[in-house]
Design a protein around this motif. Structure first.
Motif, PDB file in Angstrom:
ATOM      1  N   LYS A  73       0.829  -1.200   0.000  1.00  0.00           N
ATOM      2  CA  LYS A  73       0.000   0.000   0.000  1.00  0.00           C
ATOM      3  C   LYS A  73       0.869   1.257   0.000  1.00  0.00           C
ATOM      4  CE  LYS A  73      -3.944  -1.866   2.510  1.00  0.00           C
ATOM      5  NZ  LYS A  73      -4.585  -1.829   3.832  1.00  0.00           N
TER       6      LYS A  73
ATOM      7  N   ASP B 155       1.325   4.295  -3.139  1.00  0.00           N
ATOM      8  CA  ASP B 155       0.699   5.569  -2.787  1.00  0.00           C
ATOM      9  C   ASP B 155       1.520   6.732  -3.342  1.00  0.00           C
ATOM     10  OD1 ASP B 155      -0.430   7.757  -1.646  1.00  0.00           O
ATOM     11  OD2 ASP B 155      -0.432   6.984   0.400  1.00  0.00           O
ATOM     12  N   PRO B 156       0.938   7.534  -4.244  1.00  0.00           N
ATOM     13  CA  PRO B 156       1.713   8.658  -4.782  1.00  0.00           C
ATOM     14  C   PRO B 156       2.187   9.612  -3.690  1.00  0.00           C
ATOM     15  CG  PRO B 156      -0.594   8.755  -5.494  1.00  0.00           C
ATOM     16  CD  PRO B 156      -0.402   7.433  -4.835  1.00  0.00           C
ATOM     17  N   LYS B 157       1.459   9.636  -2.587  1.00  0.00           N
ATOM     18  CA  LYS B 157       1.885  10.534  -1.510  1.00  0.00           C
ATOM     19  C   LYS B 157       3.219  10.082  -0.922  1.00  0.00           C
ATOM     20  CE  LYS B 157      -1.260  12.835   1.043  1.00  0.00           C
ATOM     21  NZ  LYS B 157      -2.357  13.016   2.005  1.00  0.00           N
TER      22      LYS B 157
ATOM     23  N   GLN C  74      -0.575  20.999  -2.682  1.00  0.00           N
ATOM     24  CA  GLN C  74      -0.308  19.878  -3.598  1.00  0.00           C
ATOM     25  C   GLN C  74       0.830  18.983  -3.116  1.00  0.00           C
ATOM     26  OE1 GLN C  74      -0.222  22.981  -6.515  1.00  0.00           O
ATOM     27  NE2 GLN C  74      -0.725  21.420  -8.028  1.00  0.00           N
ATOM     28  N   ASN C  75       0.802  18.604  -1.868  1.00  0.00           N
ATOM     29  CA  ASN C  75       1.791  17.678  -1.300  1.00  0.00           C
ATOM     30  C   ASN C  75       3.218  18.216  -1.339  1.00  0.00           C
ATOM     31  OD1 ASN C  75      -0.122  15.781  -0.688  1.00  0.00           O
ATOM     32  ND2 ASN C  75       0.063  14.745  -2.659  1.00  0.00           N
TER      33      ASN C  75
ATOM     34  N   TYR D  44       2.610  10.615  10.335  1.00  0.00           N
ATOM     35  CA  TYR D  44       1.594  11.167  11.240  1.00  0.00           C
ATOM     36  C   TYR D  44       0.210  11.056  10.625  1.00  0.00           C
ATOM     37  CZ  TYR D  44      -1.097  14.681  13.741  1.00  0.00           C
ATOM     38  OH  TYR D  44      -2.086  15.322  14.441  1.00  0.00           O
ATOM     39  N   GLN D  45       0.105  11.411   9.345  1.00  0.00           N
ATOM     40  CA  GLN D  45      -1.204  11.334   8.687  1.00  0.00           C
ATOM     41  C   GLN D  45      -1.722   9.905   8.652  1.00  0.00           C
ATOM     42  OE1 GLN D  45      -1.087  13.185   4.841  1.00  0.00           O
ATOM     43  NE2 GLN D  45      -0.931  15.242   5.687  1.00  0.00           N
ATOM     44  N   LEU D  46      -0.819   8.960   8.360  1.00  0.00           N
ATOM     45  CA  LEU D  46      -1.238   7.560   8.327  1.00  0.00           C
ATOM     46  C   LEU D  46      -1.752   7.130   9.695  1.00  0.00           C
ATOM     47  CD1 LEU D  46       1.543   5.820   6.224  1.00  0.00           C
ATOM     48  CD2 LEU D  46      -0.802   6.274   5.556  1.00  0.00           C
TER      49      LEU D  46
ATOM     50  N   SER E 237      -5.602   8.644   8.902  1.00  0.00           N
ATOM     51  CA  SER E 237      -6.117   7.411   8.321  1.00  0.00           C
ATOM     52  C   SER E 237      -6.369   6.355   9.377  1.00  0.00           C
ATOM     53  CB  SER E 237      -5.128   6.868   7.297  1.00  0.00           C
ATOM     54  OG  SER E 237      -4.949   7.785   6.255  1.00  0.00           O
TER      55      SER E 237
ATOM     56  N   ASP F 295      -4.427   4.251  10.789  1.00  0.00           N
ATOM     57  CA  ASP F 295      -3.846   2.993  10.336  1.00  0.00           C
ATOM     58  C   ASP F 295      -2.437   2.862  10.906  1.00  0.00           C
ATOM     59  OD1 ASP F 295      -3.058   0.743   9.026  1.00  0.00           O
ATOM     60  OD2 ASP F 295      -3.796   1.367   7.066  1.00  0.00           O
TER      61      ASP F 295
ATOM     62  N   ARG G 257       0.299   0.669   8.986  1.00  0.00           N
ATOM     63  CA  ARG G 257       0.971   1.293   7.843  1.00  0.00           C
ATOM     64  C   ARG G 257       1.956   2.358   8.340  1.00  0.00           C
ATOM     65  NH1 ARG G 257      -2.088   4.031   3.406  1.00  0.00           N
ATOM     66  NH2 ARG G 257      -3.924   3.577   4.643  1.00  0.00           N
TER      67      ARG G 257
END
Lengths: 292, 419
Positions: free
Chosen positions: A57, A61-63, A240-241, A251-253, A257, A259, A262
């Protein structure tokens, strides 16, 4: 006293520190290594085994790749610049200029300032009605948007980080400089080397072990850049990232999210990357030989 | 020497045991002790709110004899609470923002309080709905709320030659008006300031026929042309210099500061600005109008926070009593002390809030507004929106392309999560 007892004595003295390190560093690391194979719901406390899915995953992920690119760029730009500036400033301070203690104190202030406060100051300087933008506007007649422009937002963070870490590394260099035996400079000047040649042929090679330390710490610190990006983009990593860094992505994951599996897998990837980069730096600079 | 080692060993043992002991005691306090004590986790807020909370809690303690221990979590409240749940050390009662409520409800860590509510019809229904799951079960009771309304700086407006009656009540008209107004303002002043995050625009999307969070939790930003037009009007406004961002374009901390410092004529903000305007900018003259209608529909955003009880609490009865008190009998004391809006209609009437010209529109908004919450995927979707809408504002992408990018980014992440 027998060897065994001596050993026991040693460990007894280390016990408090060891206990802290084991409980708060080793156990979490091992737990993270275990968690990365699971899909974890932190709130409900449930987990299901997913094998290497978390890695699949992440890599799709482009991020992740945006974070990879941003952090890579960041390290490539910030580490060399901060190392060079710190070394040059340290050499200047080490020469017999007047008031060097005063300069030292003033220059050390950015390191003492908390990075969040620093970020707010820089946002104030670089916003579209801020000092920098208005100065460029009055000098060149163009309005450059820094914080909202994806090509420049990261540059603001870079400048800020260089500004705040240089003094710390400068102090490290300064202590390294004071360890260089004066006879080397004396010998070099007898051989006809001027100040600049002395810097390149005596100071720089003699500082190698310190430089290795500075670069390593710089690399580790830069890979872990978080708070500046978080504050500047309000946690989104935008525009835009362009300010999404590895740690912000972790942190975001973990928290957006929800999760944790991940997130720990990503943390492990970051650990591997830092390890590899440090290893390469070590090989290239032959730090072992200089140290040894 | 031998003795010394023993002394050291026993010392280190004592320290480790002491460390264990104290942590045991801590968790024991929240778990085992009699039913007469609960913990309440809150975030740090203004002194007025902290005082009001302490006062109201004291009234509760005096009335029931239940001891309430307030824990103030200084920052990143959600992350800290999540970690507390993961560590099986959750507080008995805690503040729950509507925005993250679905995540907590979905994880099954909250106590279902559907049957415990006294007189549920007395609450403003949108507030109550914010804490319900798909089946209509209730998991938290709203303690207070804020809604958005249009603030107009009347000094600047009159200086520009208009009166408050000239300000249109619909979004399209307001944008046109801002454009016209901008030509009569001084440099560095903005006709209107805006906030580009999705939290401020969800209700406008819904009024434009777009539900950005579909039933299956996926993102949708592109299916309604009207919603795209709405976003386009903001982009055009920023480009034309009459709808500006307070931080980025004006260099102010937030819209309230821009408004108070006479740098903005119109802002669409929540009632939280009122105390700041009163304290920091007492000279500014303003009027509060309803948030503009979008696509002919009344709309506003509602931000609400509730009291939730963790499912595994050992003091269920005391926790329930507390939550009921704070959102019932004690609500007036809390609302008056903190300056927040009460979630019960009866309390709002008792406090004569609709007679206060500044609060009237905010209170009215609670009847028709959209709460800032929409399923567990909203955080991901709004993060993608915030990340990509900026590209449209920069002019890097058209609104449609930016929204397409946001939609794709969010959906990819949601798919990864649901796999």
């Amino acid at each position: 006293m027998s060897g065994k007892r001596r050993l026991l004595q040693g460990y007894t003295f280390m016990a408090p520190a060891l206990a802290v390190i084991i409980i708060f560093t080793f156990v979490p690391i091992i737990y993270a290594l275990y968690m990365m194979f699971f899909k974890v719901d932190l709130l409900a406390g449930t987990r299901t085994f997913v094998g290497l899915d978390n890695y699949g995953k992440i890599f799709s992920d482009p991020k992740f790749w945006a974070a990879f690119k941003n952090t890579g760029e960041y390290v490539m730009v910030v580490v060399p610049i901060q190392t060079i500036i710190a070394m040059v400033l340290a050499s200047l301070l080490n020469s017999k200029i007047k008031f060097n203690r005063l300069f030292l104190s003033i220059m050390f202030i950015p390191t003492l300032t908390s990075s969040s406060a620093m970020t707010l100051i820089f946002m104030w300087l670089f916003n579209n009605n801020g000092l920098v933008v208005n100065m460029i506007d009055s000098l060149f007649g163009t309005k450059v948007q820094f914080i909202t422009n994806p090509d420049l937002a990261l540059a603001v963070i870079m400048i800020m980080n260089i500004f705040s870490t240089v003094p710390h590394f400068m102090i490290v260099f300064l202590s390294g400089l004071q360890d260089i035996p004066p006879v080397l400079y004396e010998a070099a000047s007898i051989d006809g080397a001027g100040k600049i040649k002395q810097f390149f042929y005596v100071t720089v090679p003699q500082l190698m072990p310190v430089t290795f330390y500075v670069i390593t710490m710089g690399v580790v610190g830069c890979f872990q850049i978080f708070d500046q990006a978080f504050i500047l983009s309000n946690g989104s990593g935008g525009p835009q990232n362009s300010t999404l860094t590895f740690t912000l992505y972790i942190y975001q994951l973990a928290f957006t999210s929800n999760d944790m599996g991940r997130a720990t897998a990503m943390a492990f990837i970051l650990g591997i990357i830092i390890f590899m980069v440090t290893f390469i730096v070590n090989k290239v600079m032959k730090a072992d030989e200089v140290n040894g | 020497m031998k003795k010394l080692i023993y002394v050291l060993l026993s010392l280190s043992l004592v320290f480790t045991l002491a460390a264990c002991n104290s942590s045991d005691e801590d968790s024991g306090k929240s778990d085992d002790s009699k039913d007469q004590s609960i913990t309440l986790a809150v975030w740090a807020s203004s002194p007025a709110e902290s005082n009001a909370l302490e006062e109201t809690v004291k009234s509760f303690e005096e009335k029931t004899g239940i001891d309430v221990e307030i824990e103030v979590i200084q920052d990143n409240f959600q992350d800290a609470i999540t970690a507390r749940f993961a560590a099986k050390n959750a507080p008995d009662v805690f503040y729950l923002e509507a925005y993250v409520a679905p995540k907590f409800i979905n994880s099954g860590v909250l106590l279902d309080i559907t049957d415990e509510v006294e007189d549920p019809d007395d609450f403003y229904q949108p507030l109550l709905n914010a804490f319900k799951d798909q089946d209509g079960n209730l998991y938290a009771l709203p303690k207070d709320y804020s809604t958005l309304a249009t603030y107009v700086n009347t000094d600047l407006l009159e200086k520009a030659g208009y009166t408050i009656e000239d300000v249109p009540s619909d979004w399209e008209g307001l944008v046109e008006f801002a454009k016209e107004l901008q030509t009569k303002l001084e440099d560095g002043q903005a006709a209107m300031v805006f906030d580009g995050t999705m939290a401020r625009h969800l209700s406008s999307f819904i009024a434009s026929g777009l539900n950005p969070v579909k039933d299956d939790g996926k993102a949708d930003f592109t299916s309604s042309q009207k919603a795209l037009d709405y976003l386009q009007s903001i982009v055009v406004g920023q480009d034309g210099g009459y709808i500006l961002s307070p931080q980025i374009d004006l260099g102010m901390d937030w819209s309230g500061a821009a408004f108070g410092a006479n740098k903005a004529v119109i802002m669409i903000e929540g009632n939280w600005v009122l105390s700041a305007l009163k304290q920091d900018y007492p000279d500014v003259q303003y009027k509060v109008l309803p948030a503009p209608t979008v696509n002919g529909k009344q709309q506003t955003m509602i931000f609400t926070v509730g009291y939730a009880i963790s499912k595994n609490t050992k003091n269920k009865d005391a926790a329930l009593q507390f939550v009921k008190y704070m959102t019932g009998e004690g609500q007036q004391q809390w609302s008056e002390g903190s300056g927040t809006l009460p979630t019960r209609i009866s309390v709002a009437e008792k406090m004569n809030l609709t007679e206060d010209p500044n609060l009237k529109e905010h209170v009215e908004g609670a009847k028709y507004g959209t709460p800032w919450t929409s399923g567990i995927t909203l955080p991901i979707i709004s993060q993608s929106f915030d990340n990509q809408f900026q590209a449209a504002l920069n002019g890097d992408l058209s609104v449609e392309d930016a929204m397409k990018a946001a939609e794709e980014e969010a959906n990819a992440e949601i798919e990864r999560q649901q796999e």
